[in-house]
Design a protein around this motif. Structure first.
Motif, PDB file in Angstrom:
ATOM      1  N   PRO A   1       0.831  -1.216   0.000  1.00 55.99           N
ATOM      2  CA  PRO A   1       0.000   0.000   0.000  1.00 55.99           C
ATOM      3  C   PRO A   1       0.860   1.259   0.000  1.00 55.99           C
ATOM      4  O   PRO A   1       1.949   1.288   0.575  1.00 55.99           O
ATOM      5  CB  PRO A   1      -0.788  -0.115   1.317  1.00 55.99           C
ATOM      6  CG  PRO A   1      -0.729  -1.560   1.685  1.00 55.99           C
ATOM      7  CD  PRO A   1       0.576  -2.080   1.169  1.00 55.99           C
ATOM      8  N   GLU A   2       0.370   2.302  -0.679  1.00 56.95           N
ATOM      9  CA  GLU A   2       0.981   3.622  -0.715  1.00 56.95           C
ATOM     10  C   GLU A   2       2.292   3.656  -1.496  1.00 56.95           C
ATOM     11  O   GLU A   2       3.045   4.627  -1.422  1.00 56.95           O
ATOM     12  CB  GLU A   2       1.191   4.171   0.703  1.00 56.95           C
ATOM     13  CG  GLU A   2      -0.110   4.263   1.500  1.00 56.95           C
ATOM     14  CD  GLU A   2       0.068   4.933   2.853  1.00 56.95           C
ATOM     15  OE1 GLU A   2       1.161   5.458   3.123  1.00 56.95           O
ATOM     16  OE2 GLU A   2      -0.895   4.933   3.625  1.00 56.95           O
TER      17      GLU A   2
ATOM     18  N   THR B   1       3.859   3.629  -5.312  1.00 61.56           N
ATOM     19  CA  THR B   1       3.580   3.798  -6.748  1.00 61.56           C
ATOM     20  C   THR B   1       4.794   3.370  -7.545  1.00 61.56           C
ATOM     21  O   THR B   1       5.904   3.841  -7.285  1.00 61.56           O
ATOM     22  CB  THR B   1       3.253   5.265  -7.070  1.00 61.56           C
ATOM     23  OG1 THR B   1       2.087   5.668  -6.355  1.00 61.56           O
ATOM     24  CG2 THR B   1       3.016   5.441  -8.567  1.00 61.56           C
TER      25      THR B   1
ATOM     26  N   LEU C   1       4.018   7.251  -0.831  1.00 57.59           N
ATOM     27  CA  LEU C   1       3.123   8.390  -0.613  1.00 57.59           C
ATOM     28  C   LEU C   1       3.593   9.247   0.557  1.00 57.59           C
ATOM     29  O   LEU C   1       3.861   8.740   1.653  1.00 57.59           O
ATOM     30  CB  LEU C   1       1.697   7.882  -0.353  1.00 57.59           C
ATOM     31  CG  LEU C   1       0.613   8.946  -0.180  1.00 57.59           C
ATOM     32  CD1 LEU C   1       0.401   9.707  -1.485  1.00 57.59           C
ATOM     33  CD2 LEU C   1      -0.687   8.299   0.297  1.00 57.59           C
ATOM     34  N   ASP C   2       3.723  10.551   0.314  1.00 58.80           N
ATOM     35  CA  ASP C   2       4.043  11.569   1.327  1.00 58.80           C
ATOM     36  C   ASP C   2       5.484  11.518   1.831  1.00 58.80           C
ATOM     37  O   ASP C   2       5.823  12.245   2.767  1.00 58.80           O
ATOM     38  CB  ASP C   2       3.085  11.472   2.533  1.00 58.80           C
ATOM     39  CG  ASP C   2       1.644  11.768   2.160  1.00 58.80           C
ATOM     40  OD1 ASP C   2       1.437  12.546   1.216  1.00 58.80           O
ATOM     41  OD2 ASP C   2       0.737  11.204   2.804  1.00 58.80           O
TER      42      ASP C   2
ATOM     43  N   VAL D   1       6.698   2.177   5.122  1.00 56.04           N
ATOM     44  CA  VAL D   1       5.311   2.614   4.931  1.00 56.04           C
ATOM     45  C   VAL D   1       4.558   2.585   6.253  1.00 56.04           C
ATOM     46  O   VAL D   1       3.784   3.501   6.572  1.00 56.04           O
ATOM     47  CB  VAL D   1       4.610   1.725   3.877  1.00 56.04           C
ATOM     48  CG1 VAL D   1       3.101   1.974   3.886  1.00 56.04           C
ATOM     49  CG2 VAL D   1       5.183   1.990   2.491  1.00 56.04           C
TER      50      VAL D   1
ATOM     51  N   LYS E   1       5.961   5.695   8.711  1.00 60.10           N
ATOM     52  CA  LYS E   1       6.313   6.946   8.048  1.00 60.10           C
ATOM     53  C   LYS E   1       6.482   8.102   9.028  1.00 60.10           C
ATOM     54  O   LYS E   1       7.430   8.882   8.930  1.00 60.10           O
ATOM     55  CB  LYS E   1       5.249   7.302   7.004  1.00 60.10           C
ATOM     56  CG  LYS E   1       5.373   6.539   5.715  1.00 60.10           C
ATOM     57  CD  LYS E   1       4.560   7.157   4.602  1.00 60.10           C
ATOM     58  CE  LYS E   1       3.077   7.057   4.866  1.00 60.10           C
ATOM     59  NZ  LYS E   1       2.283   7.542   3.715  1.00 60.10           N
TER      60      LYS E   1
END
Length: 474
Positions: free
Chosen positions: A326-327, A329, A350-351, A435, A438
């Motif tokens: 998850p998260e 890409t 992500l982030d 992840v 984070k």
């Protein structure tokens, strides 16, 4: 036992490894797209040659004769490796593909002054982009065949149309064989057929391709092929330009000096009757050429088909694992089928800024990856455009601008013959933990100016080079 495990064990046996035979230095090395590690048996072979080392260009003494014979063997090994012994000449140029590509661009500009246009794919490394812009008045970029996070490939219809509309004006088409950003493969045979149909030639940046796939320049129809020896397990070896003999025959040299002439007077000079020598002035990097040739010899002995399968399986396996987290890409996957990419996988979390992810992987998990735009800004920008647009930022706020800048890039894990399935497992496990934690990692890394490790600033190059002991842990 999987094919990856079988192939990796066969590679280890072939090289007499202990993966330390590739000087991995204690880390999980996933940065082979930037440079591969030294093939130690190639270095040992080149070191044995040093007993006989001399400059070439004379037969007056035995060392010079032996060096000349060994250098000629190196030239022949390059064309054997690329399966183009009858059709191409190999030129050693500078320290890598950048020098070879610059040399080709200058040769074409100097010898075909009426052809002022070049056509370039939109996936190129700066080294297969900027030299063409600098040397020609007009550069046309071929659009990607797909958009967004899956951007990659070459729009062949556009290529055909632009060459048809400008037939007689285009000096050459410049494309990558394998993207250094996403590992997307280029349909070289189709591109060469289109270019030849419209009276132009094709230059391929083979820096990523040459160590990962079986290359047959004759079958592909490639006119010129540039690559770096340091990306073929031979750091310190020269760049190479393999160029069709019938094209090279049309080109007057751009670099002149000793070794390229049969005679010189104050009013004239006569170029060498030997085609290759006309374009190889000065003392060549003989040691580096021997190093590269022996690395190629070893890879031929092992079989590039096995290596291609090994790298392809690693890439497919990495993509399968990372796309399930998850998260995360992943970029440049044109479709979901296996075999469309090879050699590397690029991703973001992500982030989390890409530089931070790279540092965490190094500091906490001993995994060496690369982050940024990989000297391919236009291609990376096209991959990231949707994500950057979605960031909630005020263009008048300097802090927001700095935050956006920290996301203008990605993380790349790239592979070599020494990469194992276990290395990919370790990467996927580390990313999963990152992840899940984070917030903790963001709090621990307060600013981008913190050192990678506390001991890096104390690293002493002279102590390492003199004694082999740097008192520094990778």
């Amino acid at each position: 036992m999987t094919i990856i495990q079988q192939n990796n064990k066969k590679i280890l046996r072939f090289y007499g490894l202990e993966a330390a035979r590739f000087n991995k230095g204690g880390c999980i090395y996933l940065d082979s797209a930037a440079t591969t590690l030294m093939m130690v048996n190639a270095k040992e072979a080149a070191d044995r040659f040093l007993e006989y080392y001399s400059n070439v260009h004379t037969n007056a003494h035995n060392k010079a004769k032996i060096s000349g014979i060994c250098l000629e063997w190196a030239y022949q090994k390059v064309t054997e490796f690329l399966k183009c012994s009858e059709t191409h000449e190999a030129l050693f140029m500078g320290s890598g593909a950048t020098a070879a590509i610059n040399g080709f661009a200058q040769l074409m500009r100097f010898n075909f002054p009426s052809r002022r246009m070049v056509v370039i794919s939109s996936m190129e490394h700066h080294s297969n982009d900027l030299p063409h812009r600098q040397n020609f008045s007009e550069a046309v970029f071929v659009p990607l065949s797909s958009k967004g996070k899956s951007a990659g490939g070459i729009d062949l219809d556009f290529l055909n149309n632009i060459l048809e509309e400008n037939q007689g004006r285009v000096a050459y088409v410049a494309v990558t064989g394998l993207s250094n950003v996403t590992g997307v493969r280029t349909p070289l045979q189709q591109i060469c057929e289109i270019a030849h149909r419209h009276d132009t030639v094709v230059l391929v940046d083979g820096a990523q391709m040459v160590s990962r796939t079986r290359v047959d320049l004759t079958a592909l129809g490639v006119d010129a092929f540039a690559f770096s020896g340091h990306k073929l397990y031979a750091p310190g070896s020269p760049g190479v330009l393999a160029i069709k003999k019938n094209l090279l025959e049309q080109l007057s040299p751009i670099y002149v000096g000793g070794g390229i002439v049969d005679d010189v007077t104050t009013s004239n000079y006569i170029l060498s009757s030997k085609l290759r020598e006309r374009h190889q002035p000065g003392t060549p990097n003989i040691y580096g050429a021997i190093l590269l040739a022996y690395a190629m010899h070893s890879l031929i002995e092992y079989g590039m088909d096995y290596i291609e399968e090994h790298e392809q399986n690693l890439c497919d396996y990495a993509r399968k694992l990372l796309t399930q987290i998850p998260e995360v890409t992943c970029y440049g996957c044109i479709d979901n089928s296996a075999g469309t990419n090879s050699g590397c996988i690029t991703f973001n979390i992500l982030d989390l800024p890409h530089e931070l992810v790279g540092r965490i992987l190094n500091d906490h998990y001993g995994i060496a990856v690369r982050n940024g735009c990989f000297c391919a800004h236009p291609y990376v920008r096209s991959l990231l455009q949707e994500e950057l647009w979605e960031l909630d930022a005020d263009p008048e706020n300097p802090d927001d601008i700095n935050r956006i800048d920290s996301f203008k890039g990605m993380v790349r894990a790239s592979f070599g013959v020494y990469t194992s399935k276990q290395d990919i497992d370790a990467l996927a496990k580390a990313i999963s933990i990152i992840v899940q934690n984070k917030t903790n990692f963001l709090n621990n890394y307060i600013s981008s100016s913190i050192p990678l490790t506390s001991s890096v600033s104390e690293f002493n190059p002279l102590k390492l080079l003199s004694t082999g002991n740097s008192q520094y842990e990778i």
